[in-house]
Design an enzyme around this catalytic site. Structure first.
Site, PDB file in Angstrom:
ATOM      1  N   ASP A 211       0.849  -1.190   0.000  1.00 46.68           N
ATOM      2  CA  ASP A 211       0.000   0.000   0.000  1.00 46.68           C
ATOM      3  C   ASP A 211       0.885   1.241   0.000  1.00 46.68           C
ATOM      4  OD1 ASP A 211      -2.309   1.732   0.289  1.00 46.68           O
ATOM      5  OD2 ASP A 211      -3.356   0.017   1.165  1.00 46.68           O
ATOM      6  N   HIS A 249     -12.613  -1.031  -8.713  1.00 45.56           N
ATOM      7  CA  HIS A 249     -13.883  -0.302  -8.882  1.00 45.56           C
ATOM      8  C   HIS A 249     -13.741   1.181  -8.534  1.00 45.56           C
ATOM      9  CE1 HIS A 249     -15.753  -0.677  -4.542  1.00 45.56           C
ATOM     10  NE2 HIS A 249     -14.487  -0.346  -4.495  1.00 45.56           N
TER      11      HIS A 249
END
Length: 344
Positions: A211, A249
């Site tokens: 991340d 998404h």
């Protein structure tokens, strides 16, 4: 139009006029901890008992519980044999209310209404705009902190509950997908909760949580999980499998293709794969019980992240093929999301 059909149409129109009430009252019930109380008691609870437990008016609570029972959230029951409630109304948990506890999707329900624009609020203005910053613009999460109504704790708790439920479904319904896998990179893995669940379920996995540096800096150590900082638009740590859960998404097709190319570069060409965990919208009429929720999630993404969207099978195929993958397979895991395996 037949009188009955007209009556049903009128009733449906009225229901839409009050549609916001259901979401609001379900959220209130979760805030009060009613699903948890009924679950912990393991037996029907009278309105006076419940009102005392949550410190509110018995009359008002009864009206709320009556509404929620009509919609199947709770159920009205007969008093237990040992009851001394003197004719009080009793309510018990249902399969739905069990999913609304704090250990299930309760925290996700609490997220609703706390965003700058209420989640899923798609206005005429939203539809007319060709470009608009949503809740997060250019992946800048600082805007989340600026809204006095929005709580980052509520947001993180909601995302954690969503990830926890989805990861449990992956473990239960896609366990074979991790057989023979030595290492797994979770791209955008946040603080590693999903990855730690997978490593615990499949202890042969070496987990790498990837991340942004500011996220990794706040992460706490987890057994079996290595944290690596970086950008998924630049390069991704090498592993047998790369996983993207609730990542694509958030992004446009063009950005998804770039992310997927980096993922493809990170896995072995002959035996590697990329696992995408996201919703797949049905448009051929063969949907399942989660179709309505997927469509709701899609318009929520449109309202809060301008480029965000849920994709159909055809739309997924397009970006996966554009990224250069040889083939892909969609697997149902009996929840809102599906697993999409993409092979380089």
């Amino acid at each position: 139009m037949a009188p009955k059909e007209d009556s049903l149409a009128l009733a449906e129109a009225w229901n839409h006029g009050f549609g916001f009430i259901k979401t609001s009252i379900v959220k209130t019930a979760v805030e009060l901890g009613i699903p948890d109380i009924l679950e912990s008691r393991g037996a029907p609870v009278s309105i006076p008992e419940l009102a005392a437990a949550v410190d509110c008016s018995a009359d008002r609570l009864y009206r709320v519980m009556r509404f929620l029972a009509y919609h199947g959230i709770f159920k009205r029951t007969e008093p237990p044999p040992e009851s001394t409630g003197g004719g009080s109304v009793y309510y018990a948990q249902t399969l739905v209310s069990r999913r609304l506890t704090r250990e299930n999707l309760g925290p996700f329900v609490l997220l609703q209404g706390t965003m700058r624009e209420p989640s899923g609020c798609v206005t005429a203005e939203t539809l007319r705009m060709s470009k608009r910053p949503g809740l997060v613009d250019d992946n800048d999460s600082d805007r989340l902190y600026e809204d006095p109504v929005f709580s980052m704790k509520v947001f993180r708790d909601a995302m954690a509950s969503h990830a926890r439920m989805t990861t449990a479904a992956v473990i239960e319904n896609y366990g074979e997908g991790f057989l023979g896998v030595g290492s797994l990179v979770d791209v955008g893995g946040s603080y590693g909760m999903a990855l730690s669940m997978l490593v615990k379920a499949f202890p042969w996995l070496r987990g790498i949580c990837f991340d942004l540096p500011e996220v990794v800096a706040r992460a706490s150590p987890l057994k079996g999980v290595e944290f690596v900082a970086g950008s998924m638009f630049e390069s991704i740590p090498k592993a047998d499998v790369v996983m993207l859960m609730f990542v694509l998404h958030n992004w446009s097709d063009e950005e998804c293709v770039e992310i997927l190319k980096r993922c493809k570069d990170a896995v072995p060409k002959n035996k590697g794969k990329v696992i995408i965990i996201d919703a797949v919208i049905d448009e051929d009429g063969n949907g399942d019980e989660f179709t309505g929720a997927r469509l709701g999630l899609d318009v929520t993404m449109m309202a809060n992240m301008f480029e965000g969207r849920e994709r159909t099978y055809v739309e997924w195929a397009h970006i996966i093929n554009e990224a250069g993958f040889r083939r892909h397979v969609v697997k149902n895991i009996k929840t809102l999301e599906s697993v999409i395996e993409a092979y380089p």
